[in-house]
Design an enzyme around this catalytic site. Structure first.
Site, PDB file in Angstrom:
ATOM      1  N   TYR A   1      -4.480   4.062   6.228  1.00 50.94           N
ATOM      2  CA  TYR A   1      -5.074   3.086   7.157  1.00 50.94           C
ATOM      3  C   TYR A   1      -6.437   3.551   7.659  1.00 50.94           C
ATOM      4  O   TYR A   1      -7.336   2.743   7.861  1.00 50.94           O
ATOM      5  CB  TYR A   1      -4.135   2.819   8.347  1.00 50.94           C
ATOM      6  CG  TYR A   1      -2.988   1.916   7.992  1.00 50.94           C
ATOM      7  CD1 TYR A   1      -3.153   0.532   7.942  1.00 50.94           C
ATOM      8  CD2 TYR A   1      -1.737   2.430   7.694  1.00 50.94           C
ATOM      9  CE1 TYR A   1      -2.109  -0.301   7.602  1.00 50.94           C
ATOM     10  CE2 TYR A   1      -0.677   1.609   7.348  1.00 50.94           C
ATOM     11  CZ  TYR A   1      -0.870   0.240   7.307  1.00 50.94           C
ATOM     12  OH  TYR A   1       0.168  -0.581   6.959  1.00 50.94           O
TER      13      TYR A   1
ATOM     14  N   LYS B   1       0.841  -1.188   0.000  1.00 57.55           N
ATOM     15  CA  LYS B   1       0.000   0.000   0.000  1.00 57.55           C
ATOM     16  C   LYS B   1       0.876   1.237   0.000  1.00 57.55           C
ATOM     17  O   LYS B   1       1.957   1.175   0.561  1.00 57.55           O
ATOM     18  CB  LYS B   1      -0.966   0.035   1.177  1.00 57.55           C
ATOM     19  CG  LYS B   1      -0.463  -0.334   2.571  1.00 57.55           C
ATOM     20  CD  LYS B   1       0.656   0.307   3.253  1.00 57.55           C
ATOM     21  CE  LYS B   1       0.757   1.759   3.511  1.00 57.55           C
ATOM     22  NZ  LYS B   1       1.947   2.166   4.269  1.00 57.55           N
TER      23      LYS B   1
HETATM   24  P1  NAD Z   1      12.380   0.997   2.790  1.00 58.24           P
HETATM   25  O1  NAD Z   1      12.999   2.298   2.409  1.00 58.24           O
HETATM   26  O2  NAD Z   1      12.806   0.377   4.060  1.00 58.24           O
HETATM   27  O3  NAD Z   1      12.627  -0.074   1.626  1.00 58.24           O
HETATM   28  C1  NAD Z   1      12.417   0.238   0.286  1.00 58.24           C
HETATM   29  C2  NAD Z   1      13.247  -0.697  -0.577  1.00 58.24           C
HETATM   30  O4  NAD Z   1      13.089  -0.327  -1.942  1.00 58.24           O
HETATM   31  C3  NAD Z   1      14.745  -0.625  -0.258  1.00 58.24           C
HETATM   32  O5  NAD Z   1      15.284  -1.905  -0.210  1.00 58.24           O
HETATM   33  C4  NAD Z   1      15.306   0.142  -1.438  1.00 58.24           C
HETATM   34  O6  NAD Z   1      16.633  -0.229  -1.735  1.00 58.24           O
HETATM   35  C5  NAD Z   1      14.371  -0.274  -2.557  1.00 58.24           C
HETATM   36  N1  NAD Z   1      14.354   0.650  -3.674  1.00 58.24           N
HETATM   37  C6  NAD Z   1      14.288   0.275  -4.959  1.00 58.24           C
HETATM   38  N2  NAD Z   1      14.351   1.331  -5.766  1.00 58.24           N
HETATM   39  C7  NAD Z   1      14.433   2.419  -4.975  1.00 58.24           C
HETATM   40  C8  NAD Z   1      14.526   3.815  -5.236  1.00 58.24           C
HETATM   41  N3  NAD Z   1      14.505   4.312  -6.486  1.00 58.24           N
HETATM   42  N4  NAD Z   1      14.590   4.636  -4.179  1.00 58.24           N
HETATM   43  C9  NAD Z   1      14.556   4.169  -2.917  1.00 58.24           C
HETATM   44  N5  NAD Z   1      14.497   2.852  -2.611  1.00 58.24           N
HETATM   45  C10 NAD Z   1      14.426   1.992  -3.641  1.00 58.24           C
HETATM   46  O7  NAD Z   1      10.809   1.218   2.746  1.00 58.24           O
HETATM   47  P2  NAD Z   1       9.720   0.269   3.391  1.00 58.24           P
HETATM   48  O8  NAD Z   1       9.363   0.773   4.722  1.00 58.24           O
HETATM   49  O9  NAD Z   1      10.153  -1.147   3.273  1.00 58.24           O
HETATM   50  O10 NAD Z   1       8.461   0.552   2.437  1.00 58.24           O
HETATM   51  C11 NAD Z   1       8.326  -0.061   1.172  1.00 58.24           C
HETATM   52  C12 NAD Z   1       6.832  -0.159   0.819  1.00 58.24           C
HETATM   53  O11 NAD Z   1       6.177  -0.942   1.806  1.00 58.24           O
HETATM   54  C13 NAD Z   1       6.093   1.171   0.776  1.00 58.24           C
HETATM   55  O12 NAD Z   1       5.155   1.162  -0.268  1.00 58.24           O
HETATM   56  C14 NAD Z   1       5.388   1.249   2.098  1.00 58.24           C
HETATM   57  O13 NAD Z   1       4.184   2.012   2.068  1.00 58.24           O
HETATM   58  C15 NAD Z   1       5.079  -0.211   2.345  1.00 58.24           C
HETATM   59  N6  NAD Z   1       4.979  -0.551   3.786  1.00 58.24           N
HETATM   60  C16 NAD Z   1       3.902  -1.256   4.189  1.00 58.24           C
HETATM   61  C17 NAD Z   1       3.769  -1.601   5.522  1.00 58.24           C
HETATM   62  C18 NAD Z   1       2.602  -2.414   5.981  1.00 58.24           C
HETATM   63  O14 NAD Z   1       2.437  -2.598   7.180  1.00 58.24           O
HETATM   64  N7  NAD Z   1       1.801  -2.954   5.086  1.00 58.24           N
HETATM   65  C19 NAD Z   1       4.732  -1.206   6.432  1.00 58.24           C
HETATM   66  C20 NAD Z   1       5.835  -0.501   5.982  1.00 58.24           C
HETATM   67  C21 NAD Z   1       5.956  -0.172   4.643  1.00 58.24           C
END
Ligand code: NAD
Length: 369
Positions: free
Chosen positions: A220, A135
């Site tokens: 949410y 999401k």
């Molecule tokens: P994060 O920054 O920890 O991880 C993002 C990942 O994407 C990293 O490994 C990064 O290297 C990679 N990536 C690939 N291309 C990229 C670019 N151009 N710029 C930056 N990073 C890039 O983020 P996250 O917290 O893991 O969030 C990722 C997704 O998951 C988001 O869409 C967020 O909304 C979603 N999320 C959902 C929940 C949930 O409970 N459902 C919780 C946290 C995050």
């Protein structure tokens, strides 16, 4: 207890699974070893949430992490070692279209920054693999619709990582509402927020996030209002406040208060913010009772009570339950209690588009069905 049983019996054929009974865990009641189909999943984006999902999948019965897609070779090697992922199931962002020739991967779970989801999901679909996407599925409803169409055209499933749709306390409140135990629903309140840290992260970069707190955490309350009330909103109003315009630049909302009206007359009042802690609360009020949950959408344990007393449902690892259920949906056609498909993601984005428009225009925005 009696009404809960009746409800579950009624739904056995279609939606909810017995493992959601209090005190139990999904599939944990099965004493025999599981011998059914297993969804073979590759995770795209090995960041903080991808890592959480991978850990949770270790205890899945119906889903298995078998592949990775990442731009960072060192992460790939570490995950290969940790999860026993073979070289042939490792891809980067340039070459992952080749996944179409890999019969050992059924589905790709896209867990990258929001603005990247659209192209990535469409590429996954074109490779003939089922797509599970975090999401928000994209940064506006129009892009979300294109993703839905691409998955339909490719005849693959498209699911959204809405883990709360399976969470037992949440499911119990929905059951109570559906069974009429709260009477006529009159009001919902959703408070979603946390104080965001590092100003340099992608969440505060509009190009990658598509917006601020609303895109990340306010969603949410949008999604929760819909599954708690059980209706689709017909209008929204919204107001934005910003205390730190340097950290929260143009296009990155810090705090938005929004209101929604539903066809039956229910109203919802919600807050989305990147600058307040302890803000993870749902309150549903009906003519005969209420349900309140705090925390309501965090990783858990989810806590809550209703006019009947505390909610004492099973405490589960959300992502384990989600991936087992999604496996049953993809491989066996199971229907969830609350939809988690791409269309559901688009519905939320239509409301979020309207919220942003309401902030900009100051007007009450009427939502089209
Ligand atoms: P994060 O920054 O920890 O991880 C993002 C990942 O994407 C990293 O490994 C990064 O290297 C990679 N990536 C690939 N291309 C990229 C670019 N151009 N710029 C930056 N990073 C890039 O983020 P996250 O917290 O893991 O969030 C990722 C997704 O998951 C988001 O869409 C967020 O909304 C979603 N999320 C959902 C929940 C949930 O409970 N459902 C919780 C946290 C995050």
């Amino acid at each position: 207890m009696k009404s809960r049983r009746k409800f579950l019996e009624k739904l056995t054929l279609s939606a909810i699974s017995l493992p959601l009974l209090p005190g139990s865990n999904l599939f944990a009641a099965d004493e025999d070893p599981y011998e059914g189909p297993i969804l073979k999943v590759a995770i795209m984006g090995l960041g903080s949430y991808g890592t959480r999902v991978a850990e949770a999948m270790q205890t899945c019965k119906r889903a298995k992490l078998v592949g990775v897609i990442s731009g960072t070779p060192t992460k790939i090697t570490a995950w290969q070692e940790k999860y026993g992922i073979p070289e042939k199931n490792c891809y980067n962002y340039e070459n992952f279209d080749a996944i179409k020739d890999n019969p050992d991967i059924d589905a790709v779970y896209v867990i990258t920054p929001n603005a990247l989801h659209k192209d990535q999901v469409i590429r996954v679909a074109k490779a003939g693999k089922h797509a599970i996407c975090e999401k928000p599925i994209s940064i506006n409803a129009k892009d979300g619709e294109e993703m839905v169409q691409a998955c339909k055209a490719a005849k693959v499933k498209f699911l959204v990582g809405y883990r709360m749709h399976f969470e037992p306390h949440t499911v119990e409140v929905i059951r109570m509402r559906m069974a009429g135990e709260l009477g006529k629903i009159m009001f919902f309140q959703g408070l979603s927020g946390f104080p965001i840290g590092n100003p340099d992260q992608w969440r505060l970069n509009k190009e990658l996030s598509g917006g601020g707190a609303m895109m990340d955490i306010g969603i949410y309350s949008v999604n929760g209002a819909r599954y708690m009330v059980g209706e689709e909103p017909i209008w929204v109003t919204a107001q934005e406040t910003k205390t730190d315009p340097i950290k929260f630049k143009e296009g990155i909302d810090e705090t938005i208060q929004f209101q929604m009206g539903f066809p039956s007359g229910v109203v919802a009042s919600c807050l989305s913010t990147y600058s307040m802690g302890n803000l993870d609360r749902f309150f549903l009020n009906g003519t005969n009772g209420f349900a309140e949950m705090q925390p309501s959408t965090g990783y858990g344990p989810i806590k809550g009570r209703t006019h009947k007393g505390p909610l004492e449902e099973a405490i589960v690892t959300h992502q384990t339950l989600q991936m087992d259920e999604m496996s049953a949906m993809i491989l066996e056609g199971k229907e969830p209690l609350v939809p988690v498909d791409g269309e559901e993601g688009v519905k939320d984005l239509k409301i979020m588009d309207a919220i942003y428009l309401a902030v900009k225009s100051g007007a009450k925005i009427i939502l089209k069905a």
